[in-house]
Design a protein around this motif. Structure first.
Motif, mmCIF file in Angstrom:
data_model
loop_
_atom_site.group_PDB
_atom_site.id
_atom_site.type_symbol
_atom_site.label_atom_id
_atom_site.label_comp_id
_atom_site.label_asym_id
_atom_site.label_seq_id
_atom_site.Cartn_x
_atom_site.Cartn_y
_atom_site.Cartn_z
ATOM 1 N N ALA A 96 -7.166 -26.857 -5.237
ATOM 2 C CA ALA A 96 -6.788 -27.796 -4.180
ATOM 3 C C ALA A 96 -7.868 -27.869 -3.108
ATOM 4 N N ARG A 97 -8.383 -26.723 -2.725
ATOM 5 C CA ARG A 97 -9.458 -26.710 -1.713
ATOM 6 C C ARG A 97 -10.716 -27.415 -2.234
ATOM 7 N N ALA A 98 -11.027 -27.172 -3.496
ATOM 8 C CA ALA A 98 -12.208 -27.818 -4.084
ATOM 9 C C ALA A 98 -12.020 -29.333 -4.151
ATOM 10 N N ALA A 99 -10.800 -29.773 -4.447
ATOM 11 C CA ALA A 99 -10.530 -31.207 -4.508
ATOM 12 C C ALA A 99 -10.705 -31.859 -3.151
ATOM 13 N N MET A 100 -10.256 -31.189 -2.098
ATOM 14 C CA MET A 100 -10.412 -31.748 -0.763
ATOM 15 C C MET A 100 -11.880 -31.803 -0.353
ATOM 16 N N VAL B 73 -5.049 -39.755 -0.591
ATOM 17 C CA VAL B 73 -3.634 -39.784 -0.967
ATOM 18 C C VAL B 73 -3.430 -38.837 -2.139
ATOM 19 N N THR B 74 -2.621 -37.802 -1.943
ATOM 20 C CA THR B 74 -2.291 -36.905 -3.051
ATOM 21 C C THR B 74 -1.057 -37.435 -3.771
ATOM 22 N N GLY B 75 -0.912 -37.030 -5.018
ATOM 23 C CA GLY B 75 0.200 -37.553 -5.809
ATOM 24 C C GLY B 75 0.100 -39.046 -6.025
ATOM 25 N N ALA B 76 -1.127 -39.540 -6.106
ATOM 26 C CA ALA B 76 -1.368 -40.986 -6.117
ATOM 27 C C ALA B 76 -1.184 -41.637 -7.478
ATOM 28 N N GLY B 77 -0.917 -40.856 -8.493
ATOM 29 C CA GLY B 77 -0.834 -41.434 -9.829
ATOM 30 C C GLY B 77 0.428 -42.220 -10.083
ATOM 31 N N LYS B 78 1.509 -41.830 -9.443
ATOM 32 C CA LYS B 78 2.815 -42.442 -9.711
ATOM 33 C C LYS B 78 3.595 -42.613 -8.407
ATOM 34 N N ILE C 73 -9.701 -38.334 -8.248
ATOM 35 C CA ILE C 73 -9.949 -36.923 -8.529
ATOM 36 C C ILE C 73 -8.744 -36.400 -9.297
ATOM 37 N N ALA C 74 -8.967 -35.985 -10.540
ATOM 38 C CA ALA C 74 -7.892 -35.446 -11.368
ATOM 39 C C ALA C 74 -7.847 -33.930 -11.206
ATOM 40 N N VAL C 75 -6.738 -33.430 -10.688
ATOM 41 C CA VAL C 75 -6.641 -32.010 -10.391
ATOM 42 C C VAL C 75 -5.177 -31.607 -10.267
ATOM 43 N N ASP C 76 -4.899 -30.363 -10.602
ATOM 44 C CA ASP C 76 -3.567 -29.798 -10.397
ATOM 45 C C ASP C 76 -3.583 -29.032 -9.081
ATOM 46 N N LEU C 77 -2.904 -29.549 -8.077
ATOM 47 C CA LEU C 77 -2.926 -28.950 -6.745
ATOM 48 C C LEU C 77 -2.133 -27.649 -6.659
ATOM 49 N N ALA C 78 -1.463 -27.267 -7.736
ATOM 50 C CA ALA C 78 -0.713 -26.014 -7.716
ATOM 51 C C ALA C 78 -1.629 -24.808 -7.543
ATOM 52 N N ALA D 27 -4.501 -36.792 -8.170
ATOM 53 C CA ALA D 27 -3.309 -36.624 -8.995
ATOM 54 C C ALA D 27 -3.670 -35.783 -10.213
ATOM 55 N N ARG D 28 -2.648 -35.404 -10.972
ATOM 56 C CA ARG D 28 -2.879 -34.553 -12.142
ATOM 57 C C ARG D 28 -3.299 -35.327 -13.385
ATOM 58 N N THR D 29 -2.760 -36.540 -13.554
ATOM 59 C CA THR D 29 -2.887 -37.234 -14.828
ATOM 60 C C THR D 29 -4.032 -38.237 -14.792
ATOM 61 N N ARG D 30 -5.024 -38.013 -15.614
ATOM 62 C CA ARG D 30 -6.218 -38.852 -15.617
ATOM 63 C C ARG D 30 -5.900 -40.302 -15.947
ATOM 64 N N ALA D 31 -5.005 -40.539 -16.897
ATOM 65 C CA ALA D 31 -4.683 -41.906 -17.285
ATOM 66 C C ALA D 31 -4.099 -42.688 -16.112
ATOM 67 N N ASP D 32 -3.233 -42.043 -15.325
ATOM 68 C CA ASP D 32 -2.667 -42.707 -14.146
ATOM 69 C C ASP D 32 -3.764 -43.064 -13.151
ATOM 70 N N LEU D 33 -4.681 -42.141 -12.948
ATOM 71 C CA LEU D 33 -5.762 -42.380 -12.000
ATOM 72 C C LEU D 33 -6.709 -43.474 -12.484
ATOM 73 N N ASP D 34 -6.996 -43.484 -13.773
ATOM 74 C CA ASP D 34 -7.900 -44.505 -14.302
ATOM 75 C C ASP D 34 -7.319 -45.901 -14.108
ATOM 76 N N SER D 35 -6.024 -46.056 -14.351
ATOM 77 C CA SER D 35 -5.418 -47.371 -14.158
ATOM 78 C C SER D 35 -5.367 -47.736 -12.683
ATOM 79 N N LEU D 36 -5.130 -46.755 -11.810
ATOM 80 C CA LEU D 36 -5.141 -47.020 -10.369
ATOM 81 C C LEU D 36 -6.532 -47.448 -9.917
#
Length: 243
Positions: A66-70, A12-17, A56-61, A38-47
Protein backbone atom coordinates in the motif's frame (compact mmCIF):
# COMPACT_ATOMS: atom_id res chain seq x y z
CA UNK A 1 -16.38 28.43 -15.07
CA UNK A 2 -13.21 26.47 -14.29
CA UNK A 3 -13.78 23.20 -12.44
CA UNK A 4 -12.18 22.75 -9.02
CA UNK A 5 -10.63 19.59 -10.46
CA UNK A 6 -9.24 20.90 -13.73
CA UNK A 7 -5.56 20.03 -14.00
CA UNK A 8 -5.42 18.62 -10.46
CA UNK A 9 -4.72 15.04 -9.46
CA UNK A 10 -7.05 12.73 -7.52
CA UNK A 11 -6.05 9.33 -6.17
CA UNK A 12 -9.01 6.94 -5.89
CA UNK A 13 -8.61 3.56 -4.20
CA UNK A 14 -11.03 0.76 -4.95
CA UNK A 15 -11.48 2.36 -8.35
CA UNK A 16 -12.11 -0.82 -10.30
CA UNK A 17 -15.75 -1.29 -9.36
CA UNK A 18 -18.72 0.28 -7.66
CA UNK A 19 -18.49 3.62 -5.89
CA UNK A 20 -14.77 3.93 -6.54
CA UNK A 21 -15.18 3.48 -10.29
CA UNK A 22 -18.08 5.93 -10.42
CA UNK A 23 -16.00 8.46 -8.48
CA UNK A 24 -12.95 8.05 -10.70
CA UNK A 25 -15.13 8.45 -13.78
CA UNK A 26 -16.87 11.57 -12.45
CA UNK A 27 -13.65 13.28 -11.37
CA UNK A 28 -12.08 12.55 -14.75
CA UNK A 29 -15.12 14.07 -16.49
CA UNK A 30 -14.67 17.16 -14.34
CA UNK A 31 -11.08 17.59 -15.44
CA UNK A 32 -9.06 15.75 -12.80
CA UNK A 33 -6.02 13.65 -13.57
CA UNK A 34 -7.13 10.42 -11.92
CA UNK A 35 -4.80 7.82 -10.44
CA UNK A 36 -6.89 4.70 -9.98
CA UNK A 37 -5.82 1.99 -7.52
CA UNK A 38 -7.50 -1.43 -7.41
CA UNK A 39 -6.73 -5.14 -7.25
CA UNK A 40 -8.08 -6.34 -10.59
CA UNK A 41 -6.07 -5.43 -13.67
CA UNK A 42 -8.95 -6.02 -16.09
CA UNK A 43 -11.14 -3.52 -14.22
CA UNK A 44 -8.37 -0.95 -14.28
CA UNK A 45 -7.62 -1.47 -17.96
CA UNK A 46 -11.23 -0.83 -18.91
CA UNK A 47 -11.35 2.23 -16.64
CA UNK A 48 -8.18 3.60 -18.25
CA UNK A 49 -9.67 3.10 -21.70
CA UNK A 50 -12.86 4.91 -20.69
CA UNK A 51 -11.37 7.81 -18.72
CA UNK A 52 -7.65 8.09 -19.43
CA UNK A 53 -6.88 7.37 -15.78
CA UNK A 54 -3.40 6.24 -14.77
CA UNK A 55 -3.81 2.89 -13.06
CA UNK A 56 -2.00 0.92 -10.36
CA UNK A 57 -2.94 -2.72 -9.77
CA UNK A 58 -2.22 -3.66 -6.17
CA UNK A 59 -3.69 -5.43 -3.16
CA UNK A 60 -3.85 -2.80 -0.42
CA UNK A 61 -4.19 -5.47 2.26
CA UNK A 62 -0.39 -5.61 2.43
CA UNK A 63 0.88 -2.52 4.25
CA UNK A 64 4.21 -2.31 2.47
CA UNK A 65 2.52 -2.70 -0.89
CA UNK A 66 0.00 0.00 0.00
CA UNK A 67 2.80 2.41 0.85
CA UNK A 68 4.61 1.58 -2.38
CA UNK A 69 1.41 2.17 -4.37
CA UNK A 70 0.97 5.60 -2.84
CA UNK A 71 4.56 6.46 -3.67
CA UNK A 72 3.99 5.28 -7.22
CA UNK A 73 0.82 7.37 -7.43
CA UNK A 74 2.88 10.47 -6.81
CA UNK A 75 1.74 13.91 -5.67
CA UNK A 76 -1.98 14.66 -5.71
CA UNK A 77 -4.41 17.24 -4.39
CA UNK A 78 -7.20 14.80 -3.56
CA UNK A 79 -7.54 11.32 -2.06
CA UNK A 80 -10.67 9.18 -2.01
CA UNK A 81 -10.37 6.04 0.13
CA UNK A 82 -12.99 3.81 -1.40
CA UNK A 83 -11.40 0.35 -1.28
CA UNK A 84 -13.52 -1.94 0.84
CA UNK A 85 -14.58 -5.53 1.37
CA UNK A 86 -17.06 -7.37 3.55
CA UNK A 87 -16.99 -10.83 5.07
CA UNK A 88 -20.45 -11.74 6.33
CA UNK A 89 -19.93 -13.15 9.81
CA UNK A 90 -22.03 -12.92 12.95
CA UNK A 91 -20.72 -12.22 16.44
CA UNK A 92 -20.70 -15.93 17.23
CA UNK A 93 -19.20 -16.96 13.90
CA UNK A 94 -16.47 -14.33 13.53
CA UNK A 95 -13.12 -15.73 12.41
CA UNK A 96 -9.68 -14.22 12.73
CA UNK A 97 -9.31 -14.54 8.97
CA UNK A 98 -12.48 -12.55 8.36
CA UNK A 99 -11.49 -9.92 10.88
CA UNK A 100 -8.01 -9.45 9.42
CA UNK A 101 -9.30 -9.29 5.86
CA UNK A 102 -11.96 -6.66 6.55
CA UNK A 103 -9.97 -4.50 8.94
CA UNK A 104 -6.87 -4.73 6.75
CA UNK A 105 -8.58 -3.23 3.71
CA UNK A 106 -11.33 -1.08 5.17
CA UNK A 107 -9.36 0.54 7.98
CA UNK A 108 -5.61 -0.08 7.97
CA UNK A 109 -5.16 0.49 4.23
CA UNK A 110 -7.23 3.67 4.38
CA UNK A 111 -5.09 5.02 7.22
CA UNK A 112 -1.86 4.16 5.41
CA UNK A 113 -3.03 5.84 2.20
CA UNK A 114 -4.19 8.91 4.12
CA UNK A 115 -0.89 9.11 5.98
CA UNK A 116 1.14 8.90 2.78
CA UNK A 117 -1.07 11.48 1.08
CA UNK A 118 -0.87 13.88 4.04
CA UNK A 119 2.90 13.62 4.31
CA UNK A 120 3.25 14.44 0.62
CA UNK A 121 0.79 17.34 0.83
CA UNK A 122 2.59 18.87 3.81
CA UNK A 123 5.94 18.52 2.04
CA UNK A 124 4.41 20.35 -0.92
CA UNK A 125 3.18 23.21 1.25
CA UNK A 126 -0.20 21.90 2.39
CA UNK A 127 -3.75 22.05 1.13
CA UNK A 128 -5.87 19.33 -0.38
CA UNK A 129 -8.75 17.12 0.69
CA UNK A 130 -9.45 13.54 1.69
CA UNK A 131 -12.80 11.76 1.55
CA UNK A 132 -13.09 8.41 3.31
CA UNK A 133 -16.01 6.19 2.29
CA UNK A 134 -17.66 4.66 5.34
CA UNK A 135 -21.20 3.28 5.73
CA UNK A 136 -24.44 3.56 7.66
CA UNK A 137 -23.37 0.15 9.00
CA UNK A 138 -21.08 2.12 11.29
CA UNK A 139 -24.18 3.77 12.80
CA UNK A 140 -26.73 0.94 12.96
CA UNK A 141 -26.37 -2.71 13.87
CA UNK A 142 -26.89 -4.96 10.86
CA UNK A 143 -26.68 -8.73 11.34
CA UNK A 144 -23.51 -10.42 10.06
CA UNK A 145 -21.75 -7.05 9.64
CA UNK A 146 -19.68 -7.24 12.82
CA UNK A 147 -16.21 -6.53 11.43
CA UNK A 148 -17.51 -4.36 8.60
CA UNK A 149 -19.33 -2.11 11.08
CA UNK A 150 -16.25 -1.93 13.30
CA UNK A 151 -14.05 -0.97 10.34
CA UNK A 152 -16.36 1.79 9.13
CA UNK A 153 -17.04 3.25 12.57
CA UNK A 154 -13.30 3.15 13.21
CA UNK A 155 -12.58 5.00 9.98
CA UNK A 156 -15.02 7.74 10.95
CA UNK A 157 -13.32 8.16 14.32
CA UNK A 158 -9.91 8.23 12.67
CA UNK A 159 -11.16 10.80 10.15
CA UNK A 160 -12.03 13.20 12.97
CA UNK A 161 -8.48 12.86 14.27
CA UNK A 162 -7.15 13.48 10.77
CA UNK A 163 -9.31 16.59 10.41
CA UNK A 164 -7.98 17.92 13.72
CA UNK A 165 -4.31 17.20 13.04
CA UNK A 166 -4.20 18.02 9.33
CA UNK A 167 -6.43 21.10 9.41
CA UNK A 168 -3.55 23.44 10.32
CA UNK A 169 -1.87 22.28 7.09
CA UNK A 170 -4.93 23.19 5.03
CA UNK A 171 -5.96 19.58 4.48
CA UNK A 172 -9.66 18.84 4.90
CA UNK A 173 -10.87 15.34 5.82
CA UNK A 174 -14.47 14.18 5.57
CA UNK A 175 -16.49 10.99 5.20
CA UNK A 176 -19.47 9.90 3.18
CA UNK A 177 -21.60 7.19 4.77
CA UNK A 178 -23.72 5.55 2.06
CA UNK A 179 -26.71 3.37 2.63
CA UNK A 180 -26.94 0.13 0.68
CA UNK A 181 -25.56 1.03 -2.72
CA UNK A 182 -26.10 -1.08 -5.80
CA UNK A 183 -22.65 -2.60 -6.18
CA UNK A 184 -21.36 -6.17 -6.45
CA UNK A 185 -20.37 -6.03 -2.78
CA UNK A 186 -23.89 -5.02 -1.75
CA UNK A 187 -25.49 -7.66 -3.93
CA UNK A 188 -23.70 -10.38 -1.97
CA UNK A 189 -25.10 -9.08 1.31
CA UNK A 190 -28.59 -7.95 0.23
CA UNK A 191 -29.65 -10.20 -2.67
CA UNK A 192 -32.27 -12.02 -0.57
CA UNK A 193 -35.60 -10.10 -0.82
CA UNK A 194 -36.53 -11.30 2.67
CA UNK A 195 -33.55 -9.33 3.92
CA UNK A 196 -33.57 -6.37 1.52
CA UNK A 197 -37.27 -5.46 1.51
CA UNK A 198 -37.56 -4.75 5.27
CA UNK A 199 -34.46 -2.58 4.89
CA UNK A 200 -35.87 -0.77 1.86
CA UNK A 201 -39.01 0.38 3.67
CA UNK A 202 -36.88 2.08 6.34
CA UNK A 203 -35.69 4.59 3.72
CA UNK A 204 -37.92 7.67 3.43
CA UNK A 205 -36.73 7.95 -0.17
CA UNK A 206 -38.12 4.47 -0.84
CA UNK A 207 -34.97 3.22 -2.55
CA UNK A 208 -31.36 2.25 -2.11
CA UNK A 209 -28.54 4.42 -3.49
CA UNK A 210 -26.89 4.21 -6.89
CA UNK A 211 -23.14 4.61 -7.22
CA UNK A 212 -23.49 8.00 -8.91
CA UNK A 213 -25.35 9.39 -5.88
CA UNK A 214 -22.31 8.65 -3.73
CA UNK A 215 -19.79 9.83 -6.33
CA UNK A 216 -21.40 13.26 -6.62
CA UNK A 217 -21.43 13.64 -2.83
CA UNK A 218 -17.72 12.78 -2.74
CA UNK A 219 -16.98 15.35 -5.44
CA UNK A 220 -18.91 17.98 -3.50
CA UNK A 221 -16.84 17.36 -0.36
CA UNK A 222 -13.59 17.53 -2.34
CA UNK A 223 -14.54 20.78 -4.04
CA UNK A 224 -14.07 24.35 -2.86
CA UNK A 225 -17.84 24.52 -2.31
CA UNK A 226 -17.03 22.62 0.90
CA UNK A 227 -14.05 24.79 1.89
CA UNK A 228 -15.27 25.09 5.50
CA UNK A 229 -16.38 21.47 5.86
CA UNK A 230 -13.95 19.17 7.67
CA UNK A 231 -14.36 16.37 10.18
CA UNK A 232 -17.91 15.74 8.94
CA UNK A 233 -19.76 12.56 8.08
CA UNK A 234 -22.25 13.04 5.25
CA UNK A 235 -24.89 10.29 5.07
CA UNK A 236 -25.89 9.44 1.51
CA UNK A 237 -28.81 7.39 2.67
CA UNK A 238 -32.13 8.74 1.44
CA UNK A 239 -32.98 9.77 5.00
CA UNK A 240 -32.36 6.36 6.62
CA UNK A 241 -30.44 7.71 9.62
CA UNK A 242 -32.98 10.49 10.18
CA UNK A 243 -35.81 8.17 11.19
Amino acid sequence: MTSDFEGRTAIVTGAGKGIGRATATLLAKRGARVVAIARTRADLDSLAAETGARVIAVDLADSATARAAMEQAGPAEFLVNCAGINVLESVLDMTEEGYEAVMGINLRAALICAQAFARARIAAGGGGAIVNVTSIAGHRGFPEHLCYAASKAGLEGASRVMARELGPHGIRVNCVAPTITMTELAAAAWSDPAKSEPMMVRHPSGRFAEVDHVATAIAALLSEDSAMVSGAVLPVDGGFLAV
